[in-house]
Scaffold this active site. Sequence first.
Site, short mmCIF file in Angstrom:
data_model
loop_
_atom_site.label_atom_id
_atom_site.label_comp_id
_atom_site.label_asym_id
_atom_site.label_seq_id
_atom_site.Cartn_x
_atom_site.Cartn_y
_atom_site.Cartn_z
N SER A 69 0.84 -1.20 0.00
CA SER A 69 0.00 0.00 0.00
C SER A 69 0.87 1.25 0.00
O SER A 69 2.10 1.17 0.00
CB SER A 69 -0.90 0.00 1.24
OG SER A 69 -0.11 0.21 2.39
N MET A 70 0.24 2.38 0.02
CA MET A 70 0.98 3.63 0.20
C MET A 70 1.61 3.64 1.60
O MET A 70 1.07 3.05 2.53
CB MET A 70 0.05 4.81 0.05
CG MET A 70 -0.31 5.05 -1.40
SD MET A 70 -1.39 6.44 -1.54
CE MET A 70 -1.41 6.60 -3.31
N THR A 125 9.38 2.19 -2.14
CA THR A 125 10.48 2.89 -2.80
C THR A 125 11.76 2.78 -1.99
O THR A 125 12.84 2.60 -2.55
CB THR A 125 10.10 4.36 -3.03
OG1 THR A 125 8.93 4.42 -3.85
CG2 THR A 125 11.21 5.12 -3.75
N ASP A 136 10.13 2.24 -10.66
CA ASP A 136 9.32 2.69 -9.52
C ASP A 136 7.93 3.11 -10.00
O ASP A 136 7.75 3.45 -11.17
CB ASP A 136 10.03 3.86 -8.82
CG ASP A 136 9.51 4.08 -7.41
OD1 ASP A 136 8.95 3.12 -6.83
OD2 ASP A 136 9.64 5.19 -6.89
N GLU A 137 6.97 3.11 -9.09
CA GLU A 137 5.58 3.48 -9.40
C GLU A 137 5.07 2.71 -10.62
O GLU A 137 4.40 3.25 -11.50
CB GLU A 137 5.47 5.00 -9.66
CG GLU A 137 5.94 5.88 -8.51
CD GLU A 137 4.96 5.89 -7.33
OE1 GLU A 137 3.88 5.27 -7.44
OE2 GLU A 137 5.29 6.50 -6.31
N ALA A 138 5.39 1.43 -10.64
CA ALA A 138 5.11 0.61 -11.83
C ALA A 138 3.62 0.43 -12.09
O ALA A 138 3.22 0.11 -13.21
CB ALA A 138 5.78 -0.76 -11.68
N CYS A 185 -1.27 0.85 10.27
CA CYS A 185 -2.60 1.46 10.32
C CYS A 185 -2.58 2.68 11.23
O CYS A 185 -2.17 2.58 12.40
CB CYS A 185 -3.62 0.44 10.83
SG CYS A 185 -5.28 1.14 11.01
N CYS A 229 -5.14 2.11 14.40
CA CYS A 229 -4.97 1.15 15.51
C CYS A 229 -3.57 0.57 15.65
O CYS A 229 -3.29 -0.15 16.60
CB CYS A 229 -5.97 0.01 15.35
SG CYS A 229 -5.53 -1.13 14.03
N CYS A 255 -5.63 -0.88 8.28
CA CYS A 255 -5.73 -2.34 8.33
C CYS A 255 -7.12 -2.75 7.81
O CYS A 255 -7.95 -1.89 7.53
CB CYS A 255 -5.52 -2.84 9.76
SG CYS A 255 -6.92 -2.48 10.84
ZN ZN Z 1 -6.54 -0.52 12.03
#
Ligand code: ZN
Length: 199
Positions: free
Chosen positions: A27-28, A33, A98-100, A155, A158, A187
């Site tokens: 994910s971001m 990278t 990168d950023e494929a 996350c 949490c 999450c």
């Molecule tokens: Zn969470």
Amino acid sequence: MYDASSFHDNPRRDSQQVGRLEVICGSMFSGKTEELLRRLRRAKFAKQQVEIFKPAMDTRYSAAEVVSHDRNTILSTPVEHSSNILLLSSEAEVVGIDEAQFFDQGLVEVCLQLADQGTRVIVAGLDMDFKRNPFGPIPALCAVADDVTKVHAICVECGRLANYSHRLVENDKQVLLGETEEYRPLCRRCYLQATGKHR
Ligand code: ZN
């Protein structure tokens, strides 16, 4: 946690180098990278010829650099189409991309061809968009890769490991550049809560 340090980084160069394809996805804010740059830096230390590419559309910070979020930079070449990578990487022993997720599907064939020719190819990209749909050529690249590393963010609600890039603004377009303000890593539980997708 993953351990990427063991076999990805073997800098040994044979007279007949065997190519390979490595994918770093997540994910971001998951450190994709950073992990790409770590591997490329080690290849440079090993005196290997390294080339780095990114899609020309990714102009978040700079036109000429792969920039990670901690501003650890390596110069890269922005390219319009995946086929340009083949033309520009004939001398390279290691090719980083990168950023494929923003590249066309032709990237899969390009990466296979490079690896088949003996090049080590390391691709980093988002595995999913903000709706959790597989993103661009990344799923196909994962399928044909020698090795896949899935990295995780934390996350922000949490503190668990986060898989998803939750979009904070109302916009249905898949591509929305300029991340920190518009996305946050969540999450599964917090993502379902935030998107009203409780089961
Ligand atoms: Zn969470």
